[in-house]
Design an enzyme around this catalytic site. Structure first.
Site, mmCIF file in Angstrom:
data_model
loop_
_atom_site.group_PDB
_atom_site.id
_atom_site.type_symbol
_atom_site.label_atom_id
_atom_site.label_comp_id
_atom_site.label_asym_id
_atom_site.label_seq_id
_atom_site.Cartn_x
_atom_site.Cartn_y
_atom_site.Cartn_z
ATOM 1 N N ASP A 1 44.312 42.926 32.073
ATOM 2 C CA ASP A 1 44.440 44.114 32.917
ATOM 3 C C ASP A 1 44.989 43.759 34.302
ATOM 4 O O ASP A 1 45.321 42.603 34.582
ATOM 5 C CB ASP A 1 43.059 44.800 32.996
ATOM 6 N N ASP B 1 46.418 55.139 31.433
ATOM 7 C CA ASP B 1 45.580 55.347 30.256
ATOM 8 C C ASP B 1 45.833 56.675 29.531
ATOM 9 O O ASP B 1 46.203 57.672 30.134
ATOM 10 C CB ASP B 1 44.101 55.329 30.657
HETATM 11 C C1 GAL Z 1 41.969 50.104 32.559
HETATM 12 C C2 GAL Z 1 42.722 49.993 31.253
HETATM 13 C C3 GAL Z 1 41.844 50.584 30.161
HETATM 14 C C4 GAL Z 1 40.522 49.855 30.093
HETATM 15 C C5 GAL Z 1 39.854 49.858 31.469
HETATM 16 C C6 GAL Z 1 38.606 48.977 31.507
HETATM 17 O O1 GAL Z 1 42.722 49.542 33.576
HETATM 18 O O2 GAL Z 1 43.935 50.667 31.357
HETATM 19 O O3 GAL Z 1 42.513 50.497 28.928
HETATM 20 O O4 GAL Z 1 40.747 48.539 29.670
HETATM 21 O O5 GAL Z 1 40.733 49.406 32.464
HETATM 22 O O6 GAL Z 1 38.020 48.943 32.746
#
Ligand code: GAL
Length: 403
Positions: free
Chosen positions: A150, A220
């Site tokens: 991430d 997301d």
């Molecule tokens: C976001 C990501 C999500 C999930 C989340 C967890 O940045 O896009 O898919 O992994 O973090 O905190």
């Protein structure tokens, strides 16, 4: 001269898709399940992982090709141990991670974990900035097959660390490279699928093939129709960047979301599949409805997604069709397959009758006749066109082959 130029373009084209992690995995979009949409932090546990793995078998998903059980954010404790190692949260992993991975491997499945390129993960757990090599060594020791990476708490200004700005400064490439290199460094011991999650920043699709096997091309999927529209429509313009070894990741499937009806679920699944996105189920398999199960177990659509050519579908405009509208899902999609083409018809903005003459379809060499099969209704035929009545937000996925 012309043929020399063609050769040059061919070579440049090949260079363009040089895959840095060319290790024989990720040649097709990965199929699996991820904990995040199911219950966010709470689902990052042994129980959720093993329950999902058991459901893969009892629901027949493993036999259809679903393979990865991926645990997302929040699986570790909030601090590293005294030697700087990540510590699986003992309340979530009472037997540690390796014991769970061994079980999952014993079931013929693979196991994935989540990390982050900054100082903390998005949910505030320790992340890998500056510790890439030792963290990857830990993944290898546990037998981890997949690593989602991430983009939170990455550099956005000089000081102080940790960073708290939501928008990183600089090119995100900079902090994906050390993890890519760490994974390259262990290739002989373990082949790890590297999934970049920089939310589509920095036109990631233009460079990510040199970094990993799949890359999120958007922020997301929030489980609503607006997300399906936003992500699905954006996939059309970047289809050419997907190919064996590196795919645009349209984010986890949010089928089972109370915000989507069955028509919308069919379009969500069908469009992700023909766009050659990884198909990662973000849903609770214990409570899945029969209608949703029918969609995710559609053999024809899965095999289109898994076609060895690995070419993503994009939009085309038949004569008389309206121009695409930015942010809306265009009705007409087509993509090449090893043995034909797939046509996607999406009632993204209006229900009604949608038809296509095969002579207008790029990649088909004329009017036909061709053989066709629609994967949701099972209808099949032969001829020079297809036509379907499609309800608002529903989709038809048609495979066309030579007769
Ligand atoms: C976001 C990501 C999500 C999930 C989340 C967890 O940045 O896009 O898919 O992994 O973090 O905190």
């Amino acid at each position: 001269m012309k043929s020399r130029l063609n050769l040059l373009f061919l070579i440049l084209g090949q260079l363009h898709v040089t895959r840095a992690l060319n290790n024989g995995i990720g040649l097709k979009p990965h199929l699996g399940w991820s904990s995040w949409n199911v219950a966010q932090c709470e689902a990052a546990s042994e129980k959720y992982a093993l329950d999902a793995a058991a459901k893969f078998i009892s629901l027949g998903l493993r036999d259809l090709g679903y393979e990865y059980i991926n645990i997302d954010d929040c699986w570790s404790t909030k601090s590293r141990d005294s030697s700087g190692k990540l510590v699986p949260d003992p309340s979530k992993w009472p037997n540690g991670i390796k014991a769970v991975v061994d079980k999952i491997h014993g079931m013929g499945l693979k196991f994935g974990l989540y990390g982050c390129a900054g100082q903390w993960t998005c949910a505030g757990y320790p992340a890998s900035e500056g510790r890439e090599v030792s963290d990857v060594a830990q993944l290898v020791s546990w037998g981890v097959d997949f690593w989602k990476y991430d983009n939170c708490y990455t550099p956005c200004n000089q000081n102080p660390r940790p960073q708290t700005c939501t928008s990183p400064a600089g090119n995100t490439k900079t902090w994906y490279a050390p993890m890519r290199d760490a994974i390259l460094g262990v290739q002989n011991m373990r082949k790890i699928h590297f999934n970049l999650c920089n939310w589509g920043r920095d036109e990631v699709w233009t460079w990510a093939a040199q970094y990993g096997h799949s890359w999120r091309m958007s922020v997301d999927n929030w489980g609503d129709w607006a997300s399906v529209e936003r992500i699905g429509s954006a996939a059309a313009a970047i289809s050419q960047y997907s190919g064996p070894g590196g795919f645009n990741d349209l984010d986890m499937l949010y089928l089972g979301s109370p915000k989507l009806n069955t028509n919308q679920e069919r379009l969500h699944f069908g469009l992700w599949a023909i766009a050659k996105s990884p198909l990662v189920l973000g849903l609770n398999l214990a409570t899945i409805s029969n209608a949703t199960l029918d969609i995710i177990r559609n053999k024809g659509i899965i095999s289109i997604n898994q076609d060895a050519l690995g070419k993503a579908a994009t939009t085309f405009r038949p004569p008389g069709a309206p121009a695409p509208v930015s942010g809306k899902i265009y009705p007409y999609w087509v993509g090449p397959l090893t043995d034909g083409v797939v046509i996607g018809l999406c009632a993204g903005t209006a229900g009604g009758r949608y038809s296509v003459e095969f002579k207008d379809v790029p990649g088909l060499g004329g009017a036909g006749p061709y053989a066709w099969k629609e994967m949701y209704t099972g209808q099949a035929g032969r001829g020079s066109r297809v036509a379907f009545d499609i309800a608002l937000h529903d989709m038809r996925v048609i495979k066309v082959t030579n007769v």
